[in-house]
Design a protein around this motif. Structure first.
Motif, PDB file in Angstrom:
ATOM      1  N   GLN A   4       0.884  -1.170   0.000  1.00 33.13           N
ATOM      2  CA  GLN A   4       0.000   0.000   0.000  1.00 33.13           C
ATOM      3  C   GLN A   4       0.917   1.214   0.000  1.00 33.13           C
ATOM      4  O   GLN A   4       2.020   1.181   0.556  1.00 33.13           O
ATOM      5  N   LYS A   5       0.499   2.281  -0.610  1.00 34.10           N
ATOM      6  CA  LYS A   5       1.355   3.435  -0.837  1.00 34.10           C
ATOM      7  C   LYS A   5       2.124   3.866   0.402  1.00 34.10           C
ATOM      8  O   LYS A   5       3.363   3.974   0.376  1.00 34.10           O
ATOM      9  N   TYR A   6       1.422   4.141   1.492  1.00 34.43           N
ATOM     10  CA  TYR A   6       2.082   4.698   2.676  1.00 34.43           C
ATOM     11  C   TYR A   6       2.860   3.633   3.440  1.00 34.43           C
ATOM     12  O   TYR A   6       3.863   3.945   4.100  1.00 34.43           O
ATOM     13  N   ASN A  45      -8.405  -0.085   2.273  1.00 38.93           N
ATOM     14  CA  ASN A  45      -9.404   0.827   1.710  1.00 38.93           C
ATOM     15  C   ASN A  45      -8.730   2.174   1.485  1.00 38.93           C
ATOM     16  O   ASN A  45      -8.673   3.018   2.391  1.00 38.93           O
ATOM     17  N   ASP A  46      -8.213   2.368   0.284  1.00 33.04           N
ATOM     18  CA  ASP A  46      -7.427   3.577  -0.008  1.00 33.04           C
ATOM     19  C   ASP A  46      -8.258   4.848   0.096  1.00 33.04           C
ATOM     20  O   ASP A  46      -7.723   5.912   0.439  1.00 33.04           O
ATOM     21  N   ASP A  47      -9.559   4.768  -0.192  1.00 30.36           N
ATOM     22  CA  ASP A  47     -10.400   5.965  -0.090  1.00 30.36           C
ATOM     23  C   ASP A  47     -10.462   6.456   1.359  1.00 30.36           C
ATOM     24  O   ASP A  47     -10.300   7.653   1.631  1.00 30.36           O
ATOM     25  N   VAL A  74      -5.374   0.969  10.095  1.00 34.04           N
ATOM     26  CA  VAL A  74      -6.694   1.165  10.699  1.00 34.04           C
ATOM     27  C   VAL A  74      -7.778   0.808   9.694  1.00 34.04           C
ATOM     28  O   VAL A  74      -8.880   0.367  10.060  1.00 34.04           O
ATOM     29  N   PHE A  75      -7.463   0.932   8.412  1.00 38.31           N
ATOM     30  CA  PHE A  75      -8.442   0.687   7.350  1.00 38.31           C
ATOM     31  C   PHE A  75      -8.037  -0.492   6.461  1.00 38.31           C
ATOM     32  O   PHE A  75      -8.164  -0.456   5.238  1.00 38.31           O
ATOM     33  N   LEU A  76      -7.514  -1.524   7.098  1.00 41.95           N
ATOM     34  CA  LEU A  76      -7.231  -2.788   6.429  1.00 41.95           C
ATOM     35  C   LEU A  76      -8.412  -3.722   6.686  1.00 41.95           C
ATOM     36  O   LEU A  76      -8.801  -3.936   7.841  1.00 41.95           O
ATOM     37  N   ARG A  83     -14.935  -6.505   7.004  1.00 40.69           N
ATOM     38  CA  ARG A  83     -14.666  -6.241   8.414  1.00 40.69           C
ATOM     39  C   ARG A  83     -13.190  -5.899   8.605  1.00 40.69           C
ATOM     40  O   ARG A  83     -12.319  -6.338   7.823  1.00 40.69           O
ATOM     41  N   VAL A  84     -12.896  -5.152   9.666  1.00 39.35           N
ATOM     42  CA  VAL A  84     -11.503  -4.774   9.910  1.00 39.35           C
ATOM     43  C   VAL A  84     -10.658  -6.008  10.200  1.00 39.35           C
ATOM     44  O   VAL A  84     -11.108  -6.955  10.863  1.00 39.35           O
ATOM     45  N   VAL A  85      -9.428  -6.010   9.704  1.00 38.23           N
ATOM     46  CA  VAL A  85      -8.499  -7.108   9.965  1.00 38.23           C
ATOM     47  C   VAL A  85      -7.953  -6.999  11.382  1.00 38.23           C
ATOM     48  O   VAL A  85      -7.899  -7.984  12.121  1.00 38.23           O
ATOM     49  N   PHE A  86      -7.560  -5.779  11.768  1.00 36.69           N
ATOM     50  CA  PHE A  86      -7.015  -5.561  13.108  1.00 36.69           C
ATOM     51  C   PHE A  86      -8.040  -4.822  13.971  1.00 36.69           C
ATOM     52  O   PHE A  86      -8.411  -3.687  13.683  1.00 36.69           O
TER      53      PHE A  86
END
Length: 558
Positions: A4-6, A45-47, A74-76, A83-86
């Motif tokens: 992912q970019k960041y 979720n890149d958005d 936080v948005f994986l 659903r959130v992974v973490f």
């Protein structure tokens, strides 16, 4: 391969040597590459990631690479159900690393219409209200500053509410007994080093799961509570990073020094505080300068070393019990006593037991800011016979006992008096001070309240003013900075008194969960500390001692 970019950007900073990471974060990169890089069951979720970062940078402050990296996770989400992974995040950084600021941004975004989940309430929990409300107060001020945000949020001093989602960001204290039935979307636990167990945590998270994508954030710097909640979380984090626990049971971002010696290299401080990475913002440079000043001050005030290592370097000493001074510093007290005749002093004593040891002393000061302590001890013959072989002359066992404390040798040097009686008579103690009064000006006698119901009337009969320390343990933490600094700067003089050095070396400094220090014994029976405790009592009133003034009987108007 791109993740992912960041996330890619942050990993590249490490791999190209632009940032320095501690062991836990190196393991985290390996963990990500092992569990997420080629995992086609999850997606970022890149958005939401871009919107959260844009929201933070527009209304709060520029986000650093590590903060963007954290926001990404936080948005994986799981592809199968979104659903959130973490669900759980452990974020540990040195003080000043921007934990609360990042949490404010994330929380404000999660309650907003940009996140889009109705009634996604967020509680931030801490032991004190002052700490708990830090992020809520920051969000409140941000909303009040910008008219656009005021159209989206209603903000008060206690909560921030999204007008579109009806989600509430508020704070609570960790008194878990009254918090059942909460319907939070996320809970943030701040200053987790203060939690002795997970009792309060369980109560606050009991309402999670009633809203989609529940999250728990555990943030803070390390502390003084050992084997408590935080230590268990750190243990779990290492299991996750090493593949010994379910990989998505916790996302651990732990920043700390790898070794105590690294504190001496400012270039490595970014291991504990990623805010200090180059290039630094104005805030980060100011933070670095502040930490550097604190580091330089340790040379003159070493009593702050534990605080500096624990809070700035996020590396508490595993063994928080230590000596009051190094042996070299204790040896430095062996300096010639200055001329003390007719000088003003504070009388002090420790008389915890009438059946073994009692210590008396006179504390002086001089123009060079030295603390001069003239001491004498009284010991019971039966006790020193039993524990130090005072009366015996042969056998290896006797030699070993004498090594612990050569009582007869110290007696010959005039450092102690052996009392052959069932107890040490209080009048014997008082008589020593009466004799000392013939040579020195004793302002008052300072002692703790133990046995003073017997000693005080005898002292007052002889005309001494007596001050009783009602809570001697409380003064230890108060005096620790002065005492440890004085030892470090070689400002304590015991003269040729090996017994006082023995007393001092027997002291164990115990640090409680709040960072308070207490002077205890390294060993309860044979390694006595009475002389040092008497010295501490004198230090409690050291500022009352006049310096550079002689007193003679001719000066007193009878």
């Amino acid at each position: 391969m791109s993740i992912q970019k960041y996330v890619d950007d942050y990993i590249q900073l490490y791999e190209t040597g632009q940032i320095k990471l501690n062991e836990e974060r190196i393991l985290l990169i390996q963990f990500i590459q092992r569990n997420i890089t080629n995992n086609d069951q999850v997606y970022f979720n890149d958005d939401l990631i871009e919107n959260c970062i844009a929201f933070g940078e527009k209304w709060y402050f520029p986000l650093t690479a590590f903060q963007k990296f954290l926001i990404a996770f936080v948005f994986l989400f799981w592809k199968k159900n979104n659903r959130v992974v973490f669900r759980k995040f452990l974020l540990m950084l040195g003080r000043g690393g921007g934990k609360n600021g990042l949490i404010t941004v994330i929380s404000n975004f999660l309650i907003s219409e940009l996140h889009g989940i109705e009634d996604y309430n967020i509680s931030i929990v801490a032991n004190s209200e002052e700490q708990a409300k830090t992020s809520v107060d920051e969000a409140y001020k941000c909303v009040k500053k910008h008219e656009v945000l005021q159209r989206a949020f209603k903000a008060t001093l206690t909560k921030v509410v999204s007008k579109k989602t009806n989600s509430i960001f508020t704070f609570r204290t960790s008194n878990g007994g009254t918090k059942d039935g909460l319907r939070d979307g996320a809970v943030i636990f701040d200053e987790i080093h203060q939690y002795e167990d997970n009792k309060d945590v369980r109560v606050h998270i009991s309402g999670l799961g009633k809203k989609p994508n529940p999250r728990e954030f555990y943030i803070g710097t390390d502390g003084y509570v050992r084997e408590g909640f935080l230590d268990k979380q750190k243990e779990k984090a290492m299991k996750v990073l090493k593949g010994e626990a379910r990989w998505n049971s916790l996302f651990p971002f732990i920043c700390k020094l790898d070794d105590e010696s690294e504190a001496n290299n400012p270039d490595l401080w970014e291991k504990a505080n990623p805010m200090l990475c180059e290039p630094r913002s104005d805030y980060a440079q100011g933070l670095f300068d502040t930490i550097h000043e604190e580091y330089e001050e340790l040379e003159d005030d070493p009593s702050n070393f534990e605080e500096f290592m624990t809070k700035r370097m996020n590396l508490p000493k595993v063994d928080l019990e230590k000596s009051v001074a190094t042996w070299e510093e204790i040896e430095a007290t062996n300096r010639e006593m200055p001329e003390l005749q007719h000088k003003e002093c504070i009388g002090c004593l420790d008389f915890a037991s009438i059946r073994d040891f009692a210590a008396c002393g006179l504390l002086f000061r001089d123009e060079a800011e030295n603390y001069i302590f003239k001491a004498h001890s009284f010991v019971r013959k039966e006790f020193v016979d039993k524990h130090y072989a005072y009366s015996k002359k042969t056998s290896d066992n006797v030699k070993n006992q004498k090594k612990v404390a050569p009582i007869r040798e110290w007696e010959e040097q005039g450092l102690l008096s052996v009392i052959d009686a069932p107890t040490i008579d209080p009048r014997t103690i008082v008589q020593w001070f009466v004799e000392m009064r013939e040579h020195y000006m004793i302002k008052k006698i300072v002692a703790d309240n133990f046995r003073m119901e017997v000693l005080r009337p005898v002292f007052e009969e002889e005309g001494f003013e007596v001050e009783i320390i009602k809570n001697p343990r409380a003064i230890h933490s108060l005096l620790a900075p002065r005492i440890e600094t004085a030892f470090a700067n070689h400002q304590i003089i015991f003269g040729s008194n090996p017994m006082m050095r023995w007393y001092t070396n027997n002291i164990l400094v115990v640090i409680d969960k709040r960072g308070n220090k207490e002077y205890q014994k390294k060993e309860p029976v044979k390694r006595k500390t009475d002389g040092f405790q008497a010295f501490v009592h004198g230090m409690y009133r050291a500022d009352e001692i006049s310096v550079g003034v002689d007193f003679f009987l001719d000066d007193i108007d009878f």
